[in-house]
Motif scaffolding. Sequence first.
Motif, PDB file in Angstrom:
ATOM      1  N   MET A 290       0.838  -1.202   0.000  1.00  0.00           N
ATOM      2  CA  MET A 290       0.000   0.000   0.000  1.00  0.00           C
ATOM      3  C   MET A 290       0.870   1.249   0.000  1.00  0.00           C
ATOM      4  O   MET A 290       1.744   1.382   0.869  1.00  0.00           O
ATOM      5  N   GLY A 291       0.643   2.137  -0.966  1.00  0.00           N
ATOM      6  CA  GLY A 291       1.431   3.363  -1.048  1.00  0.00           C
ATOM      7  C   GLY A 291       0.630   4.574  -0.612  1.00  0.00           C
ATOM      8  O   GLY A 291      -0.515   4.753  -1.030  1.00  0.00           O
ATOM      9  N   SER A 292       1.240   5.403   0.242  1.00  0.00           N
ATOM     10  CA  SER A 292       0.586   6.663   0.626  1.00  0.00           C
ATOM     11  C   SER A 292       1.673   7.694   0.924  1.00  0.00           C
ATOM     12  O   SER A 292       2.845   7.340   1.089  1.00  0.00           O
TER      13      SER A 292
ATOM     14  N   VAL B 264       9.662   5.839  -0.578  1.00  0.00           N
ATOM     15  CA  VAL B 264       9.590   4.888  -1.687  1.00  0.00           C
ATOM     16  C   VAL B 264       8.164   4.851  -2.245  1.00  0.00           C
ATOM     17  O   VAL B 264       7.204   5.036  -1.494  1.00  0.00           O
ATOM     18  N   TYR B 265       8.047   4.681  -3.558  1.00  0.00           N
ATOM     19  CA  TYR B 265       6.738   4.423  -4.162  1.00  0.00           C
ATOM     20  C   TYR B 265       6.401   2.943  -3.984  1.00  0.00           C
ATOM     21  O   TYR B 265       7.295   2.117  -3.796  1.00  0.00           O
ATOM     22  N   VAL B 266       5.141   2.626  -4.124  1.00  0.00           N
ATOM     23  CA  VAL B 266       4.704   1.266  -3.802  1.00  0.00           C
ATOM     24  C   VAL B 266       5.434   0.208  -4.646  1.00  0.00           C
ATOM     25  O   VAL B 266       5.802  -0.861  -4.147  1.00  0.00           O
ATOM     26  N   GLN B 267       5.702   0.529  -5.918  1.00  0.00           N
ATOM     27  CA  GLN B 267       6.382  -0.459  -6.766  1.00  0.00           C
ATOM     28  C   GLN B 267       7.829  -0.683  -6.330  1.00  0.00           C
ATOM     29  O   GLN B 267       8.431  -1.692  -6.681  1.00  0.00           O
TER      30      GLN B 267
END
Length: 303
Positions: free
Chosen positions: A175-177, A217-220
């Motif tokens: 999960m990215g936030s 960091v981004y989710v990927q």
Amino acid sequence: MHIHRPNDPTVGTVVENRSCTAGRKAASFVHHLVIDVSNTNLAGRFRVGQAFGVIPPGTTEHGKPHKVRLYSIACPTGGEDGTGNLLATTVKRTIDEHTEDGRLFLGVASNYLCDLKPGDKVHLTGPAGKRFLLPAAPEEHDYAFFATGTGIAPFRGMVLELLAAGVKSSIVLAMGSPYATDLLYDEEFTRLAAEHDNFTYLTALSRQPQADNTPAVYVQGRLETHRDLFRSVLESPRGLVYCCGLAGMEVGVIQQLAKALSPEAFGRFVKAAPEIAAEPEAWTRRMIPRALSPTRRMFLEVY
Ligand code: A2P
């Protein structure tokens, strides 16, 4: 699909409306809204991964009725309580400025929904969507779910559904936030991960260091930092990849899959045209779906 069309909506009743974030310091306002659809044709007739439509009351500034807005279903196929009667979604208030003159702009449907109280009635359509679904035999697959922001909605439903069914597959949710305060359903996923050995919950904060002090960091990026974990899920032909959220994440996830996986495994998720296959760094969103075509093992729902 489309049991209720926009010219023939049904009426649901709000039963719960709460924040999806833990504290009061979130940068945005995101609500978990539960709507009772018992005694309507929608009861028991929606599936996790689908969306339903909401018709806000009133008219546009041109005097026309508001159009339908689609919201992702955030509960399992059986609804919030397994009876098929309680439909849930995840709504972020749209608060912005008009581009022309900088005046405050409030999104019509999102603010209407976030303001609703238990007992309020809502006009609903749908369900909609036939592609972003769980497989027919869930236990025959392993899962990597990637979400940004409210893109978490379908994955809350899918994770709850798979775990409640006792599926022993490996499930990884990333999960990215922007900040830790913006993680949605964080307590629920943390608890589920503690209770189920086959479920791993990873977070990716894009504007602050992580809990372990590693950089933003981004989710990927989790495909790089947790490469072995993702390889254990995605190198086998059982693996499925789902992405939901901001459009920009699509190509980001595909690039990182290309770097993290063997060419053989990557090829099961995305077919890359021979002339670009060797150059993940140069891939752009516009290459999807022609030069980078997702296969039936990759599910994309981006906006
Ligand atoms: P950022 O805004 O820091 O660039 P929310 O919907 O709550 O704003 O969260 C969306 C999250 O997705 C943010 O962390 C945002 O980061 C991140 N994001 C923005 N662009 C991309 C992208 N191209 N790939 C992956 N994540 C992205």
